[in-house]
Design an enzyme around this catalytic site. Structure first.
Site, PDB file in Angstrom:
ATOM      1  CG  HIS A 174      -2.475   1.366   1.653  1.00 13.75           C
ATOM      2  ND1 HIS A 174      -2.967   1.282   1.200  1.00 13.75           N
ATOM      3  CD2 HIS A 174      -1.704   2.244   1.891  1.00 13.75           C
ATOM      4  CE1 HIS A 174      -3.740   2.438   1.929  1.00 13.75           C
ATOM      5  NE2 HIS A 174      -2.684   3.248   2.361  1.00 13.75           N
ATOM      6  CD  GLU A 175       1.953   3.576   3.488  1.00  8.86           C
ATOM      7  OE1 GLU A 175       2.572   4.306   2.805  1.00  8.86           O
ATOM      8  OE2 GLU A 175       1.011   3.570   4.318  1.00  8.86           O
TER       9      GLU A 175
END
Length: 635
Positions: A174-175
């Site tokens: 996600h990051e």
């Protein structure tokens, strides 16, 4: 949405942010001007400031207030942005982050480092600095920085201790989506800009506290009136700031969640992390910083905000987008102590298994490259796990050593073909001494034995340790590697690309907030032709082969390129190639996509991609800031 479209959307979001900032600033300036002028008339001594002043007959005082308020907001925003200009590591440290050392032995932190490195190798970007927020027991994470070269990834101690490997991988994926889609620069701009808007509330609270210590009754009344007024207007500013953040952030969180699934090919990881946030009594709470300031850059909200102001979609909606069968009632409370013990046991278990790479031959390399830039898939992550797990131990340890990473980067620039390596190693001995030259020679031999597919991943893995060296040493390193690739007067493209990746990443990490200037159309066209000429010349023995490769590339650039024929007698030097790449970095995203297709067409004109060619294409793309996942060449 491909990488280039995502970058364009990030730029549009930035423009919307600037517009919203200007409107919010104007509203606040008008309101503060009215407030201070009204207070001055109501409590003044009817000397200089008269009722006529208040009505605007003499606009000097209102104009001064308006100008002062605007300057306060703009300068406060600029000051905050400047404080963050040294990159993602600075943001992580301001939030209490502790850098995960390269030689970490703790199994939880080693697992975190492994996951981040695998995601970086799969994405085609340098490994970011890795931080743990040791004082934060909530489950959260963020990525910060201006560019891929100065990025930092941080997780809370709660995330480290309560998420299993799949869940941690989902959060890190996600990051990385935020890193690849250009969200990090936008998030730092949000922090700087919104701090200026909210500054009045801070000043108002300061004035109110000071009013308690004022002995003069009228002065105290004035201070209270100003304090309450500024707090109220600051509250309006905070309201506007929350609306801006929510509008910018929410959709990008859905996109990052979806990208995490694409990266890992399973929803259980990131969905499991979100479910644990819902079932944990400390949720995603952040205590070391004001959640108002940082909520938009976190994996979870970091605080309880109303749905109107929330920078993230509601937790149950994010989970349902990943797992349609999920119901809010499915959330179960977790026993943090029991889960943490289980997670540590899992992290301590050493597995010797690494997934085998799956050979892939893109049927249409130019299209495949455009679609995969910034969008690694599960097969790339599996391949990255294999590569990271099979890097020779001595090279892997060297990449994590602040001393040896310096010498390893020198060895990576030495000509792998061997045609000029003796002269290069002789220069290394003259510049670094016999002892360190022997280490470089050993590392070069180990790199040659390891295989071409390991060279770029090893370079990416070495960046965090390399950046810990003093600036003076890094400046000397840049000078040394420049001399190494010029030692024989011939420029080998493969050698040059490693030089370029090393140098450009070091320069961007030193000045992450720097922006590229615009270039003229003619300069862009000339730089594209020059670079394709060098690429076509690499690895071909005859003029006919070079011409065919070159023509395959220019055919994709458009009608303007067809007037350029093969056979340029231009002398290609390091300075000229550096200049060409500097110019090409200023292309708009449409131009970058067209150039990437041309690179793919030039490299694949013979319909074959070898391991060395695949490494070269990735190195070329990395030197142009196109984060290309591994091209898994057929054997």
């Amino acid at each position: 949405m491909n990488f280039f479209a995502a970058q364009d959307e990030a730029r549009r979001a930035s423009r919307r942010l600037v517009f919203a900032y200007v409107i919010a600033t104007l509203v606040i300036v008008v309101a503060v001007t009215w407030l201070l002028t009204a207070v001055t008339y109501a409590f003044g001594d009817y000397g200089y400031y008269t009722y006529g002043d208040y009505l605007g007959a003499d606009p000097t005082f209102p104009a001064a207030v308006a100008l002062g308020t605007a300057l306060l907001i703009v300068l406060t925003s600029a000051s905050k942005t400047m404080a963050l200009s040294s990159g993602g590591g600075q943001v992580a440290r301001q939030l209490g982050g502790t850098l995960v050392s390269a030689d970490v032995r703790d199994p939880l932190r080693r697992r975190l480092r492994n996951v981040v490195e695998e995601m970086a190798i799969a994405s085609g970007v340098p490994v970011p600095e890795i931080y743990v927020l040791e004082q934060e027991s909530g489950i959260n994470a963020f990525a910060a920085g201006y560019t891929q070269s100065d990025a930092a990834v941080a997780v809370t101690r709660g995330a480290l201790e309560l998420l299993d490997r799949n869940e941690l991988q989902g959060v890190i994926a996600h990051e990385f989506s935020h890193i690849l889609n250009g969200d990090m620069r936008l998030n730092i701009r949000l922090m700087g800009i919104l701090f200026g808007i909210m500054a009045l509330a801070i000043i108002g609270r300061f004035v109110l506290r000071g009013a308690r210590h004022v002995d003069d009754g009228r002065a105290a009344v004035i201070a209270l009136a100003l304090g309450f007024g500024l707090v109220t207007l600051g509250g309006i500013g905070m309201f506007q700031a929350r609306i801006i953040k929510a509008g910018v952030s929410r959709q990008r969180e859905y996109l990052a969640d979806a990208s995490a699934v694409q990266f890992t090919r399973q929803t259980g990881g990131i969905a499991g992390a979100l479910k644990k946030i819902g079932g944990y009594n400390k949720s995603s709470r952040i205590t070391a910083a004001d959640p108002e300031e940082v909520s938009h850059m976190l994996f979870g909200t970091g605080a309880r905000l109303s749905s109107l102001f929330a920078t993230h979609p509601p937790l149950h909606e994010r989970i349902q987008a990943l797992d349609p069968s999920f119901k809010a009632s499915d959330i179960q409370q977790i026993d943090a102590h029991e889960v943490a013990q289980s997670i540590r046991e899992e992290a301590s278990a050493v597995s010797s298994l690494t997934p085998s790479p799956v050979p892939v031959t893109p049927t249409n390399l130019p299209d495949a490259m455009v679609e995969s830039v910034g969008k690694p898939e599960a097969q790339h992550v599996e391949y990255a796990q294999h590569v990271r797990g099979t890097i020779p131990a001595s090279l892997y340890d060297a990449a994590h050593s602040t001393d040896l990473a310096y010498l390893l980067s020198v060895a990576l620039v030495v000509d792998p073909s061997g045609s000029s390596s003796d002269r290069q190693l002789s220069l290394v001995r003259d510049q670094l001494g016999e002892q360190r030259a022997n280490i470089v020679r050993r590392l070069f031999a180990e790199l040659s034995a390891a295989g071409a597919e390991y060279r770029l991943p090893i370079l990416d893995v070495s960046f965090p340790a390399l950046k810990q060296r003093p600036v003076e040493e890094l400046d000397f390193l840049v000078e040394l590697v420049t001399r190494l690739i010029e030692v024989d007067g011939n420029i080998d493209l493969y050698e040059f690309c490693f030089y370029r990746i090393l140098v450009s990443n070091l320069r961007r990490s030193a000045k992450p907030a720097a922006r590229e200037r615009r270039a003229k159309r003619k300069d862009l066209q000339e730089a594209a032709i020059d670079f394709l000429s060098v690429l076509a010349d690499y690895g071909h023995d005859t003029d006919d082969e070079r011409r065919a490769a070159f023509e395959s590339g220019i055919e994709t650039l458009g009608p303007w390129a067809r007037e350029f024929g093969w056979g340029s007698d231009r002398k290609y030097t390091v300075a000229l190639l550096d200049h060409s790449l500097d110019v090409l970095l200023r292309l708009n995203n449409e131009g970058k996509e067209s150039l990437l297709r041309a690179i793919g067409a030039t490299a694949a004109h013979d319909k074959k991609i070898t391991t060395i060619e695949a490494g070269l294409i990735r190195a070329v793309c990395a030197s142009l800031d196109f984060p290309l996942p591994p091209i898994l060449a057929s054997k």
